[in-house]
Each structure stands twice: as C-alpha cells, then as structure tokens.
Design a protein around this motif. Structure first.
Motif: not given
Ligand code: SAH
Length: 383
Positions: A211, A223, A291, A289, A248, A313, A262-264, A242-244
C-alpha cells in the motif's frame, strides 16, 4: 463556480462521482460529513483541500481487453465487467497516462493478446502503474494468468526505449478467477522491482503489492498533521500500527526514542525494513503480524507505549486491537482513517474506555470522489 467534465463523457467508470460539483462545494459536503459522523466527539477543524485538485493519482490500474482486433485497456464500467477505454483521466498523473499508452503500443507491437476470463485464454490481464512524483521513477506491473510470458524481453526493450523513466517492470502472476487485480507471485523483468519516492524528506521504496497513498501532496499534509498532533518530544516509545511500508513511523523516527511498526502484508513489511535501513534510521523495527494480535501480546506482557499511530483499512481497527489499546493505555493516540463511519464506531469504544477526543482534522486525499480522510487525536483522561 467551475466544475470539470470527464473526457470519457457519459461512459463513466465511477471513479469520480463528484466531478460535476464545483470543488469548494465538494469540500463543504465533506466537512459536513465529518461533522455529522464525528462532531459528537469534538468539532472538526476546516478540511484541508487541494489547490489544484486534478491529476493527483500516482497510481493507475487498468484491465486489458480486445477492441477492433487490437489490444486495448481501460477501467471497468461501474457495477459491470465491461471495460471502458482509458481516456485521459482527469485524476491520473499526466505522465502515467502517457506511459499507459506506451505500454499498449509496445504490447501491440509484440502482438500480445488480452486475457479472456470466460475462455480462460490470452496473455495479459491487468496493468498497474505507479509514479514516484518526486523522483519521477515509474513502475509497470503487468498481470498474467500464469508465469508463461513469451516476448517479455522485447516488450521491456520497446517500453524502456519509449519511456526511460520506467525504472522497473514486474510480471505479477494471478491465476485465480477473482476481482483482486494482483496475485501473490511476482517476477522482476527489469530494474529493482520497486520504485523510490520521497515523502516529507524521507526516501521510500514501494513494491507493487504494498500500500502507498496515491495523492502525494495531500499525504505530506496528512502525515505532517498527524505527527504535529502527536506532540513528540524525543523520548517516546511509538507504535505505528497498520504501518504499510513504514511511512508514518519513519517520518516521525527522528523525533522519538523508538518506533515499532506492525503490518500484515509481507511485501509491505519487507519494504518498511529496507526503508528504515536506506534512510539510516536505527530506532525503528517492523514486525509482520496482525496488528490486533501484536497489541494483545504487548498488553499481556505489560509493555508500554507513549503514543500509538493507527491507520487501518476501511473496515477500521479490530475489536481485539481496540481492547488491547485500552489495556496498554498509551497517553496519546493518533488515529488516521479513510472511513469516518468505522472510525466513529472505534472512537465510541475508545472514549467509553477512558480516552478523550481532542482534535479532528479532515483532509481531502481524494478530490472528486466521496472519500474523506480524518485524523483524530485522542488523549487518555486522567484516572
Ligand atoms: N500507514 C500506511 C498504510 C495504511 S493502509 C500508510 O500511510 O501508507 C492500511 C495498511 O494496513 C495496509 O498496508 C494493510 O496491508 C494493513 N493491514 C490490513 N489489515 C491489517 C491487520 N489486521 N494487521 C496489520 N496490518 C493490516
């Protein structure tokens, strides 16, 4: 007041439903929406709009089709599987539109065919283009139904000759019958396999499956505001949930003691680790992992955090995540959301559990669409 009209006229892809409304009116409606959904917590600040709200999309996705015996590509018509030819879209970056035409030209010269979902035959399914607006680097990802891609070298040669700013070409393999554009497997046909871009002074490598915010100008404002809200002093232990690709957390890293992201998505989290190294940032770690799971483990282990950024998301944060956040009881939380409805739901839970909403900043990341992005600062009430 001026409004715009799509070059594709009545043949709508559904990508810009507000295009007929003058931009100031769009902003007024989004402000109202933010107030209606979040105004019970605190009065939202005036929405941050764009000065020039056109051609802001640094990413384009198109589907291949056959038209008059030639390969063509475009966007699905809203609610259907009919492909509307790509006309010079008012939202897409101008250079990406040129690259899209160059891809089609090279593919036609190679006599590639479009994949036919019903017959399950043909070579090319979808196209994903990205452009780093500060570096000018572009990536071209072509999606094929299998790894079979005869002629790919000639295709890359033709494309690179026409567009030297295409610094990477990737083949993504998606054999499934699905509405998801990308599959899990990739082969780099040219270049590094990712592009570089700069955001708020930091360098980011972005793979095709990770993302990345599509509106560069507004993302920097988003940001910066989020980090301002955080009120950092240099001593904080920060979680970037959900750091992508780590945007940030890495932008904030100079102003804190430590960042844990942490990011999936496995590709995104790999990108985040590499982005930390390439910026020489040593106080940030990124974990692959869920989040909610990670936060639950941290809460159980009695760990502490001074600040949590979360940017989930559209579905919002999971209940497990929110409950763990209440246990961790970080003094400050900055919640960035692309869906104020789920954010409202999550804020209701957090405010019932001891947080107070102090600031709400709506940002227009997606002019001419109905989406509104909001940043909310929460502080833990003294117990
Ligand atoms: N903060 C980042 C990404 C935001 S988008 C930026 O600004 O660019 C949301 C992100 O959450 C995506 O990268 C997605 O892969 C991730 N994501 C979705 N479900 C998740 C979960 N259960 N645990 C961790 N990350 C998750």
């Amino acid at each position: 007041m001026k409004s715009y009209s799509c070059p594709a006229k009545a043949r709508h892809c559904g990508g810009c439903p507000l295009l007929d409304l003058p931009y100031p009116e769009q902003l007024r409606q989004k402000q109202q929406q933010a107030k209606a959904l979040l105004g019970d917590f605190c009065e939202p600040l005036p929405i941050l709009g764009m000065e020039d709200p056109l051609h802001y999309r640094n990413k384009a996705i198109a589907t291949f089709t056959t038209r008059h015996g030639r390969l063509d590509c475009g966007l699905y018509e809203e609610g259907s599987h009919r492909v509307v030819p790509f006309q010079d879209c008012l939202l897409v970056d101008r250079r990406l539109a040129e690259i899209l035409h160059a891809v089609l030209d090279a593919a036609n010269r190679c006599r590639f065919s479009a994949y036919d979902e019903d017959r399950r035959s043909g070579l090319l399914r979808h196209l994903l283009l990205r452009r780093g607006v500060e570096t000018g680097e572009c990536s071209v990802t072509v999606v094929t139904p299998s790894s079979f891609f005869p002629g790919s070298r000639e295709f890359v040669r033709l494309l690179r000759t026409a567009c030297p700013d295409v610094t990477t070409v990737v083949q993504n393999i998606n054999p499934r019958r699905t509405s998801a554009v990308l599959g899990d497997q990739e082969k780099v046909l040219y270049g590094r396999g990712y592009i570089l871009d700069t955001l708020c002074g930091k360098r980011f490598g972005i793979g095709s499956r990770a993302f990345y915010q599509i509106n560069h100008t507004q993302t920097e404002r988003l940001y910066r505001t989020a980090i301002d809200f955080a009120g950092l002093t240099g001593t904080e232990r920060v979680i970037d949930a959900y750091c992508g690709i780590g945007t940030i957390g890495l932008i904030a890293a100079d102003r804190v003691k430590e960042v844990l992201g942490v990011e999936l998505n496995p590709e995104a989290v790999r990108n985040a680790g590499r982005n930390a190294r390439s910026n020489g940032i040593k106080n940030a770690r990124f974990l692959h992992a869920d989040a909610g799971d990670l936060m639950t483990q941290m809460a159980k282990a009695g760990e502490h955090a001074d600040l949590v950024f979360l940017d989930p998301p559209r579905a919002g944060a999971s209940e497990a995540f929110l409950n763990a956040l209440l246990h961790l009881a970080a003094p400050r939380v900055v919640y960035i959301s692309c869906n104020p409805e789920t954010q409202r739901r999550d804020l209701t839970l957090l405010t019932a559990g001891g947080y107070r909403v102090d600031q709400i900043q709506p940002v227009d990341l997606f002019p001419h669409t109905k989406h509104v992005e909001t940043i909310v600062l929460l502080q833990r009430e003294a117990l």
